[in-house]
Design a protein around this motif. Structure first.
Motif, PDB file in Angstrom:
ATOM      1  N   LEU A  66      53.029  27.566  50.424  1.00  0.00           N
ATOM      2  CA  LEU A  66      52.797  27.787  52.044  1.00  0.00           C
ATOM      3  C   LEU A  66      53.718  26.918  52.684  1.00  0.00           C
ATOM      4  CD1 LEU A  66      48.725  27.695  51.477  1.00  0.00           C
ATOM      5  CD2 LEU A  66      50.100  29.772  51.958  1.00  0.00           C
ATOM      6  N   PRO A  67      53.999  27.290  53.933  1.00  0.00           N
ATOM      7  CA  PRO A  67      54.807  26.668  54.794  1.00  0.00           C
ATOM      8  C   PRO A  67      54.302  25.092  55.217  1.00  0.00           C
ATOM      9  CG  PRO A  67      53.535  28.375  56.279  1.00  0.00           C
ATOM     10  CD  PRO A  67      53.435  28.585  54.768  1.00  0.00           C
ATOM     11  N   GLN A  68      53.057  24.728  55.160  1.00  0.00           N
ATOM     12  CA  GLN A  68      52.705  23.710  55.443  1.00  0.00           C
ATOM     13  C   GLN A  68      52.240  22.860  54.283  1.00  0.00           C
ATOM     14  OE1 GLN A  68      50.360  26.031  57.279  1.00  0.00           O
ATOM     15  NE2 GLN A  68      50.236  25.299  59.311  1.00  0.00           N
ATOM     16  N   PRO A  69      52.106  21.511  54.260  1.00  0.00           N
ATOM     17  CA  PRO A  69      51.467  20.777  53.250  1.00  0.00           C
ATOM     18  C   PRO A  69      49.918  20.744  53.156  1.00  0.00           C
ATOM     19  CG  PRO A  69      52.301  19.195  54.732  1.00  0.00           C
ATOM     20  CD  PRO A  69      52.632  20.791  55.316  1.00  0.00           C
ATOM     21  N   LEU A  70      49.267  21.057  52.036  1.00  0.00           N
ATOM     22  CA  LEU A  70      47.924  20.857  51.783  1.00  0.00           C
ATOM     23  C   LEU A  70      47.267  19.786  51.028  1.00  0.00           C
ATOM     24  CD1 LEU A  70      47.149  24.842  51.629  1.00  0.00           C
ATOM     25  CD2 LEU A  70      47.122  23.340  53.766  1.00  0.00           C
ATOM     26  N   ASP A  71      46.227  19.457  51.469  1.00  0.00           N
ATOM     27  CA  ASP A  71      45.599  18.485  50.528  1.00  0.00           C
ATOM     28  C   ASP A  71      44.800  19.125  49.462  1.00  0.00           C
ATOM     29  OD1 ASP A  71      44.949  15.982  49.743  1.00  0.00           O
ATOM     30  OD2 ASP A  71      43.447  15.632  51.353  1.00  0.00           O
ATOM     31  N   PHE A  72      45.221  19.080  48.223  1.00  0.00           N
ATOM     32  CA  PHE A  72      44.316  20.004  47.274  1.00  0.00           C
ATOM     33  C   PHE A  72      43.219  19.130  46.287  1.00  0.00           C
ATOM     34  CE2 PHE A  72      47.947  22.643  47.617  1.00  0.00           C
ATOM     35  CZ  PHE A  72      47.148  23.866  48.017  1.00  0.00           C
ATOM     36  N   TYR A  73      42.129  19.740  46.048  1.00  0.00           N
ATOM     37  CA  TYR A  73      41.164  19.315  45.129  1.00  0.00           C
ATOM     38  C   TYR A  73      40.773  20.333  44.140  1.00  0.00           C
ATOM     39  CZ  TYR A  73      39.955  15.718  48.861  1.00  0.00           C
ATOM     40  OH  TYR A  73      40.418  14.777  49.644  1.00  0.00           O
ATOM     41  N   VAL A  74      40.857  19.888  42.787  1.00  0.00           N
ATOM     42  CA  VAL A  74      40.118  20.599  41.800  1.00  0.00           C
ATOM     43  C   VAL A  74      38.974  20.201  41.492  1.00  0.00           C
ATOM     44  CG1 VAL A  74      40.735  21.230  39.457  1.00  0.00           C
ATOM     45  CG2 VAL A  74      42.585  20.968  40.825  1.00  0.00           C
ATOM     46  N   GLU A  87      32.932  18.339  38.584  1.00  0.00           N
ATOM     47  CA  GLU A  87      33.646  17.136  38.690  1.00  0.00           C
ATOM     48  C   GLU A  87      34.785  17.065  39.640  1.00  0.00           C
ATOM     49  OE1 GLU A  87      36.588  14.782  35.459  1.00  0.00           O
ATOM     50  OE2 GLU A  87      35.625  16.704  34.919  1.00  0.00           O
ATOM     51  N   VAL A  88      35.095  16.405  40.526  1.00  0.00           N
ATOM     52  CA  VAL A  88      36.187  16.600  41.362  1.00  0.00           C
ATOM     53  C   VAL A  88      37.319  15.910  41.279  1.00  0.00           C
ATOM     54  CG1 VAL A  88      36.567  16.413  44.035  1.00  0.00           C
ATOM     55  CG2 VAL A  88      34.375  16.797  43.284  1.00  0.00           C
ATOM     56  N   ILE A  89      38.473  16.410  41.279  1.00  0.00           N
ATOM     57  CA  ILE A  89      39.630  15.793  41.098  1.00  0.00           C
ATOM     58  C   ILE A  89      40.822  15.936  42.097  1.00  0.00           C
ATOM     59  CG2 ILE A  89      41.684  15.382  39.513  1.00  0.00           C
ATOM     60  CD1 ILE A  89      40.010  16.726  37.196  1.00  0.00           C
ATOM     61  N   HIS A  90      41.216  14.767  42.701  1.00  0.00           N
ATOM     62  CA  HIS A  90      41.966  14.851  43.916  1.00  0.00           C
ATOM     63  C   HIS A  90      43.402  14.847  43.455  1.00  0.00           C
ATOM     64  CE1 HIS A  90      43.668  12.971  47.929  1.00  0.00           C
ATOM     65  NE2 HIS A  90      43.637  14.369  48.107  1.00  0.00           N
ATOM     66  N   LEU A  91      44.018  16.259  43.592  1.00  0.00           N
ATOM     67  CA  LEU A  91      45.336  16.355  43.479  1.00  0.00           C
ATOM     68  C   LEU A  91      46.431  15.481  44.516  1.00  0.00           C
ATOM     69  CD1 LEU A  91      45.598  20.083  42.259  1.00  0.00           C
ATOM     70  CD2 LEU A  91      45.305  17.919  40.768  1.00  0.00           C
ATOM     71  N   GLU A 161      33.255  16.216  49.970  1.00  0.00           N
ATOM     72  CA  GLU A 161      32.677  15.350  51.113  1.00  0.00           C
ATOM     73  C   GLU A 161      32.133  14.054  50.415  1.00  0.00           C
ATOM     74  OE1 GLU A 161      30.490  17.110  53.868  1.00  0.00           O
ATOM     75  OE2 GLU A 161      32.198  18.404  54.507  1.00  0.00           O
ATOM     76  N   ALA A 162      31.292  14.434  49.568  1.00  0.00           N
ATOM     77  CA  ALA A 162      30.416  13.489  48.530  1.00  0.00           C
ATOM     78  C   ALA A 162      31.593  12.392  47.949  1.00  0.00           C
ATOM     79  CB  ALA A 162      29.565  14.093  47.714  1.00  0.00           C
ATOM     80  N   TYR A 163      32.437  13.210  47.361  1.00  0.00           N
ATOM     81  CA  TYR A 163      33.768  12.326  46.379  1.00  0.00           C
ATOM     82  C   TYR A 163      34.538  11.537  47.500  1.00  0.00           C
ATOM     83  CZ  TYR A 163      38.002  11.912  43.996  1.00  0.00           C
ATOM     84  OH  TYR A 163      39.122  11.279  43.388  1.00  0.00           O
ATOM     85  N   ASN A 164      34.707  11.986  48.693  1.00  0.00           N
ATOM     86  CA  ASN A 164      35.404  11.107  49.603  1.00  0.00           C
ATOM     87  C   ASN A 164      34.700   9.894  50.104  1.00  0.00           C
ATOM     88  OD1 ASN A 164      37.796  12.346  49.309  1.00  0.00           O
ATOM     89  ND2 ASN A 164      37.448  13.777  50.988  1.00  0.00           N
TER      90      ASN A 164
END
Length: 192
Positions: A66-74, A87-91, A161-164
Motif C-alpha cells: 500500500l502507499p502508506q505505512p500501516l501498523d500491523f498486528y497478527v 494471542e496478539v503479536i505486534h509486527l 486495544e486490550a493488548y495495548n
C-alpha cells in the motif's frame, strides 16, 4: 510479568525507606533487592532484544504494497480446551514496499488474523488466513484496503486495544521500577 514487576516495585520502595536505617539486616535486604532487580531486568532486556527463531513454527512474511505505512498486528487463534484463545503479536509499522517476518507458534492453531491500522484507531485492513500445512511458510502481500469480516475485525480490535492497554500498564510499572532501582543504587553506593 505484571505481578513480578509489582512485587519488585514494593520491595524497592521498602528498600528506599530502609536506606535511613543503619542496621545490618536492612543493608542485606537492600543488597539482595538490588541484585535481584538488576539481574531480572538484565535477563528481561536481553530476552526481549534477542532475535527469537521459534522451533516448529510457521514463518509469516507480511509485505506492505500500500502507499502508506500501516501498523500491523497478527492475532493467532489457539484452540485450547474447546475455547479460542487469541494471542496478539505486534509486527510494528511497515513502510510501503517493505516486509516483516514473524514466527508463529501453530501447535494448537490452524488460523491467524492480520489487522492493519492507519494511525492509532483507524483499522483499514483485516484478513483471516488458514494454515492447512504447517510445514509451508506463509507470505502475505497487503495490496488493498479490505475488511473480510466485520464481526471478526470487531473482535480483533478489542483484542488489540486490550493488548495495548496491558503494554501501557507494563510500561508504567517498568519505568517506576527503573527509577526506584536507580535511586536505590545511588543511595546504596553513595559515600559519606
Amino acid at each position: 510479568m505484571g505481578y513480578l514487576l509489582f512485587i519488585i516495585l514494593v520491595t524497592l520502595i521498602i528498600s528506599l525507606f530502609l536506606s535511613k536505617v543503619k542496621l545490618g539486616w536492612a543493608k542485606i535486604f537492600r543488597a539482595i533487592t538490588l541484585v535481584f532487580s538488576i539481574s531480572l531486568f538484565t535477563y528481561w532486556f536481553i530476552k526481549k532484544s534477542s532475535i527469537g527463531v521459534v522451533q516448529n513454527a510457521v514463518a509469516l512474511q507480511l509485505i506492505n504494497k500500500l502507499p502508506q505505512p500501516l501498523d500491523f498486528y497478527v492475532i493467532n487463534v489457539n484452540h485450547v480446551d474447546k475455547n479460542d484463545v487469541l494471542e496478539v503479536i505486534h509486527l510494528g509499522k511497515i513502510r510501503p514496499e517493505y516486509y516483516r517476518i514473524e514466527y508463529l507458534k501453530m501447535k494448537n492453531s490452524d488460523e491467524y488474523w492480520i489487522i492493519g491500522y492507519l494511525g492509532k484507531k483507524n483499522a483499514v485492513y483485516f484478513s483471516q488466513h488458514s494454515v492447512p500445512n504447517k510445514n509451508i511458510d506463509q507470505m502475505i502481500e497487503v495490496q488493498n484496503y479490505i475488511n473480510q469480516s466485520v464481526k471478526l475485525s470487531g473482535i480483533a480490535k478489542k483484542e488489540v486495544e486490550a493488548y495495548n492497554q496491558e503494554n501501557i500498564k507494563l510500561g508504567i510499572l517498568i519505568t517506576l521500577n527503573l527509577l526506584l532501582l536507580f535511586l536505590n543504587l545511588s543511595l546504596f553506593l553513595r559515600r559519606k
